[in-house]
Design a protein around this motif. Structure first.
Motif, PDB file in Angstrom:
ATOM      1  N   ALA A  80      44.746  17.260  54.968  1.00 10.11           N
ATOM      2  CA  ALA A  80      45.619  18.194  54.255  1.00 10.11           C
ATOM      3  C   ALA A  80      46.919  17.494  53.892  1.00 10.11           C
ATOM      4  O   ALA A  80      47.158  16.344  54.274  1.00 10.11           O
ATOM      5  CB  ALA A  80      45.903  19.436  55.101  1.00 10.11           C
ATOM      6  N   THR A  81      47.763  18.202  53.141  1.00  9.22           N
ATOM      7  CA  THR A  81      49.067  17.644  52.801  1.00  9.22           C
ATOM      8  C   THR A  81      49.993  17.703  54.015  1.00  9.22           C
ATOM      9  O   THR A  81      49.763  18.467  54.959  1.00  9.22           O
ATOM     10  CB  THR A  81      49.720  18.410  51.641  1.00  9.22           C
ATOM     11  OG1 THR A  81      50.072  19.730  52.081  1.00  9.22           O
ATOM     12  CG2 THR A  81      48.778  18.498  50.445  1.00  9.22           C
ATOM     13  N   GLU A  82      51.028  16.933  53.965  1.00  8.34           N
ATOM     14  CA  GLU A  82      51.986  16.915  55.065  1.00  8.34           C
ATOM     15  C   GLU A  82      52.640  18.276  55.269  1.00  8.34           C
ATOM     16  O   GLU A  82      52.859  18.714  56.398  1.00  8.34           O
ATOM     17  CB  GLU A  82      53.045  15.847  54.791  1.00  8.34           C
ATOM     18  CG  GLU A  82      52.487  14.433  54.803  1.00  8.34           C
ATOM     19  CD  GLU A  82      53.471  13.403  54.280  1.00  8.34           C
ATOM     20  OE1 GLU A  82      53.911  12.563  55.087  1.00  8.34           O
ATOM     21  OE2 GLU A  82      53.780  13.434  53.074  1.00  8.34           O
ATOM     22  N   VAL A  83      52.955  18.977  54.175  1.00 10.96           N
ATOM     23  CA  VAL A  83      53.589  20.294  54.289  1.00 10.96           C
ATOM     24  C   VAL A  83      52.649  21.280  54.958  1.00 10.96           C
ATOM     25  O   VAL A  83      53.031  22.015  55.879  1.00 10.96           O
ATOM     26  CB  VAL A  83      54.023  20.816  52.909  1.00 10.96           C
ATOM     27  CG1 VAL A  83      54.485  22.272  53.004  1.00 10.96           C
ATOM     28  CG2 VAL A  83      55.139  19.955  52.339  1.00 10.96           C
ATOM     29  N   VAL A  85      37.329  19.196  57.403  1.00 10.18           N
ATOM     30  CA  VAL A  85      37.892  20.350  56.703  1.00 10.18           C
ATOM     31  C   VAL A  85      38.767  19.810  55.582  1.00 10.18           C
ATOM     32  O   VAL A  85      39.724  19.069  55.835  1.00 10.18           O
ATOM     33  CB  VAL A  85      38.714  21.231  57.661  1.00 10.18           C
ATOM     34  CG1 VAL A  85      39.465  22.315  56.877  1.00 10.18           C
ATOM     35  CG2 VAL A  85      37.814  21.856  58.715  1.00 10.18           C
ATOM     36  N   LEU A  86      38.415  20.162  54.360  1.00  9.31           N
ATOM     37  CA  LEU A  86      39.174  19.720  53.191  1.00  9.31           C
ATOM     38  C   LEU A  86      40.298  20.725  52.951  1.00  9.31           C
ATOM     39  O   LEU A  86      40.104  21.764  52.333  1.00  9.31           O
ATOM     40  CB  LEU A  86      38.244  19.612  51.978  1.00  9.31           C
ATOM     41  CG  LEU A  86      37.076  18.628  52.162  1.00  9.31           C
ATOM     42  CD1 LEU A  86      36.095  18.746  51.005  1.00  9.31           C
ATOM     43  CD2 LEU A  86      37.586  17.206  52.299  1.00  9.31           C
ATOM     44  N   GLY A  87      41.483  20.399  53.479  1.00  8.54           N
ATOM     45  CA  GLY A  87      42.590  21.340  53.500  1.00  8.54           C
ATOM     46  C   GLY A  87      43.505  21.264  52.298  1.00  8.54           C
ATOM     47  O   GLY A  87      44.665  21.679  52.378  1.00  8.54           O
ATOM     48  N   CYS A  88      43.022  20.745  51.198  1.00 10.53           N
ATOM     49  CA  CYS A  88      43.743  20.736  49.924  1.00 10.53           C
ATOM     50  C   CYS A  88      42.688  20.947  48.851  1.00 10.53           C
ATOM     51  O   CYS A  88      41.602  20.349  48.917  1.00 10.53           O
ATOM     52  CB  CYS A  88      44.480  19.419  49.715  1.00 10.53           C
ATOM     53  SG  CYS A  88      45.176  19.205  48.050  1.00 10.53           S
ATOM     54  N   THR A  89      42.991  21.783  47.866  1.00 13.08           N
ATOM     55  CA  THR A  89      41.966  22.125  46.874  1.00 13.08           C
ATOM     56  C   THR A  89      41.626  20.958  45.955  1.00 13.08           C
ATOM     57  O   THR A  89      40.625  21.021  45.233  1.00 13.08           O
ATOM     58  CB  THR A  89      42.395  23.347  46.047  1.00 13.08           C
ATOM     59  OG1 THR A  89      43.664  23.086  45.419  1.00 13.08           O
ATOM     60  CG2 THR A  89      42.503  24.569  46.930  1.00 13.08           C
ATOM     61  N   HIS A  90      42.407  19.898  45.969  1.00 11.41           N
ATOM     62  CA  HIS A  90      42.043  18.693  45.225  1.00 11.41           C
ATOM     63  C   HIS A  90      40.899  17.921  45.902  1.00 11.41           C
ATOM     64  O   HIS A  90      40.123  17.233  45.237  1.00 11.41           O
ATOM     65  CB  HIS A  90      43.240  17.746  45.103  1.00 11.41           C
ATOM     66  CG  HIS A  90      44.289  18.170  44.121  1.00 11.41           C
ATOM     67  ND1 HIS A  90      45.135  19.230  44.344  1.00 11.41           N
ATOM     68  CD2 HIS A  90      44.634  17.661  42.901  1.00 11.41           C
ATOM     69  CE1 HIS A  90      45.963  19.349  43.310  1.00 11.41           C
ATOM     70  NE2 HIS A  90      45.677  18.413  42.432  1.00 11.41           N
ATOM     71  N   TYR A  91      40.818  18.008  47.220  1.00  9.27           N
ATOM     72  CA  TYR A  91      39.959  17.100  47.966  1.00  9.27           C
ATOM     73  C   TYR A  91      38.455  17.293  47.760  1.00  9.27           C
ATOM     74  O   TYR A  91      37.706  16.308  47.895  1.00  9.27           O
ATOM     75  CB  TYR A  91      40.287  17.165  49.462  1.00  9.27           C
ATOM     76  CG  TYR A  91      41.701  16.783  49.836  1.00  9.27           C
ATOM     77  CD1 TYR A  91      42.594  16.237  48.898  1.00  9.27           C
ATOM     78  CD2 TYR A  91      42.167  16.968  51.133  1.00  9.27           C
ATOM     79  CE1 TYR A  91      43.890  15.908  49.251  1.00  9.27           C
ATOM     80  CE2 TYR A  91      43.471  16.629  51.495  1.00  9.27           C
ATOM     81  CZ  TYR A  91      44.328  16.111  50.545  1.00  9.27           C
ATOM     82  OH  TYR A  91      45.605  15.790  50.906  1.00  9.27           O
ATOM     83  N   ASN A 124      46.516  25.268  49.132  1.00  6.65           N
ATOM     84  CA  ASN A 124      46.798  25.455  50.557  1.00  6.65           C
ATOM     85  C   ASN A 124      48.293  25.393  50.851  1.00  6.65           C
ATOM     86  O   ASN A 124      48.813  26.182  51.640  1.00  6.65           O
ATOM     87  CB  ASN A 124      46.066  24.388  51.363  1.00  6.65           C
ATOM     88  CG  ASN A 124      44.571  24.619  51.431  1.00  6.65           C
ATOM     89  OD1 ASN A 124      44.070  25.319  52.305  1.00  6.65           O
ATOM     90  ND2 ASN A 124      43.846  24.022  50.500  1.00  6.65           N
ATOM     91  N   THR A 125      48.985  24.463  50.219  1.00 10.60           N
ATOM     92  CA  THR A 125      50.420  24.320  50.478  1.00 10.60           C
ATOM     93  C   THR A 125      51.177  25.556  50.014  1.00 10.60           C
ATOM     94  O   THR A 125      52.003  26.107  50.756  1.00 10.60           O
ATOM     95  CB  THR A 125      50.973  23.069  49.773  1.00 10.60           C
ATOM     96  OG1 THR A 125      50.325  21.909  50.304  1.00 10.60           O
ATOM     97  CG2 THR A 125      52.468  22.944  49.971  1.00 10.60           C
ATOM     98  N   VAL A 138      53.322  28.254  52.307  1.00 13.94           N
ATOM     99  CA  VAL A 138      54.762  28.418  52.098  1.00 13.94           C
ATOM    100  C   VAL A 138      55.101  29.792  51.524  1.00 13.94           C
ATOM    101  O   VAL A 138      56.067  30.441  51.962  1.00 13.94           O
ATOM    102  CB  VAL A 138      55.292  27.321  51.151  1.00 13.94           C
ATOM    103  CG1 VAL A 138      56.741  27.591  50.766  1.00 13.94           C
ATOM    104  CG2 VAL A 138      55.168  25.950  51.801  1.00 13.94           C
ATOM    105  N   ALA A 139      54.338  30.264  50.538  1.00 10.77           N
ATOM    106  CA  ALA A 139      54.801  31.357  49.688  1.00 10.77           C
ATOM    107  C   ALA A 139      54.040  32.665  49.800  1.00 10.77           C
ATOM    108  O   ALA A 139      54.543  33.693  49.345  1.00 10.77           O
ATOM    109  CB  ALA A 139      54.773  30.898  48.221  1.00 10.77           C
ATOM    110  N   ALA A 140      52.842  32.682  50.364  1.00 11.11           N
ATOM    111  CA  ALA A 140      52.007  33.887  50.306  1.00 11.11           C
ATOM    112  C   ALA A 140      52.695  35.102  50.910  1.00 11.11           C
ATOM    113  O   ALA A 140      52.706  36.188  50.305  1.00 11.11           O
ATOM    114  CB  ALA A 140      50.668  33.642  50.988  1.00 11.11           C
TER     115      ALA A 140
END
Length: 259
Positions: free
Chosen positions: A119-122, A183-189, A77-78, A82-84
């Motif tokens: 989700a992450t802070e970013v 909502v699990l906003g990080c693929t680790h979660y 997600n981060t 940022v990069a997509a």
């Protein structure tokens, strides 16, 4: 660079978290070959600057394309946030599919619900997430919860250790019994969904973006005439910037975990 239907799909994340997305990709596209790269030496991306995340993502994508990738999945997600857009601008002829917090399906399922976004802070700081929340928050109450350190802790493995349960309780315990969905906003979660459920209580619904990303990849490959035409099952290969036998074994173990 011309893509070929017999090429592989490159999938990357800051570490092992993206293997949760990889599971959805393989389920949706069982005849495709996938090469997974986890940048565990630089994990977690959610605690790096945007410039660092973009530079790391560019390096990984260039390596995939040099190796014969026909498409890219940003299973982070981060990195997507940022990069997509920059990666798509640099490679307009390559299908590049990202992942975002699954707020859209959560809001559709629970239009008046109280929805917790972890989700992450970013990810939560960037305008891309705020646009998503404005577009799909509607009459929901959206509660955004940054989870510093959680992805890095999951990256270490040992999901049954007491300290991980304590960390999750510290992050979201105050919402126990008061939310309808997460909502699990990080693929680790997704790997700690049972622990989150235990903290928040029964009846909470969970949403993550893996299945939607897989469907989007299928659509893009079909649109570009790049779907694999082979009859055999696809192959999955793992690589990591932290290239030790132990790390690769951890990737394969997480890939095989029930979600």
């Amino acid at each position: 660079m011309e893509q070929r239907s017999d090429g592989f799909v490159g999938v990357f994340d800051s570490g092992l978290g993206g293997t949760s997305v990889l599971r959805s990709l393989v389920d949706e596209l069982p005849h495709e070959d996938f090469h997974y790269f986890g940048d565990s030496a630089n994990a977690p991306y959610g605690e790096k600057t945007e410039e660092q995340v973009l530079a790391l993502s560019r390096t990984i994508v260039e390596r995939f394309l040099d190796g014969g990738a026909k498409a890219i999945v940003i299973a982070c997600n981060t990195a997507t946030s940022v990069a997509a857009a920059a990666l798509r601008a640099s490679h307009p002829d390559v299908p590049i599919v990202g992942i975002e917090p699954a707020l859209k399906p959560a809001a559709r399922a629970l239009p008046h619900g109280r929805i917790l976004v972890m989700a992450t802070e970013v990810t939560l700081r960037l305008e891309k997430y705020h646009e998503l929340a404005r577009a799909w928050g509607g009459e929901c109450e959206v509660i955004s919860v940054p989870c510093p350190g959680l992805a890095a802790r999951i990256e270490r493995g040992d999901l049954d250790a007491p300290d991980l349960a304590e960390m999750i309780d510290g992050l979201v315990g105050r919402y126990a019994g008061t939310v309808d969905a997460v909502v699990l906003g990080c693929t680790h979660y997704p790997f700690v969904r049972p622990l989150i459920s235990r903290v928040l209580g029964e009846g909470v619904r969970f949403f993550d973006g893996g299945a939607g990303t897989a469907r989007q990849l299928r659509s893009r490959l079909a649109q570009e005439g790049l779907l694999a035409e082979r009859n055999r099952a696809g192959r999955v290969e793992f690589a990591s910037s932290l290239s030790t036998p132990e790390e690769l074994a951890l990737y394969e173990r997480f890939f095989s975990l029930p979600l």
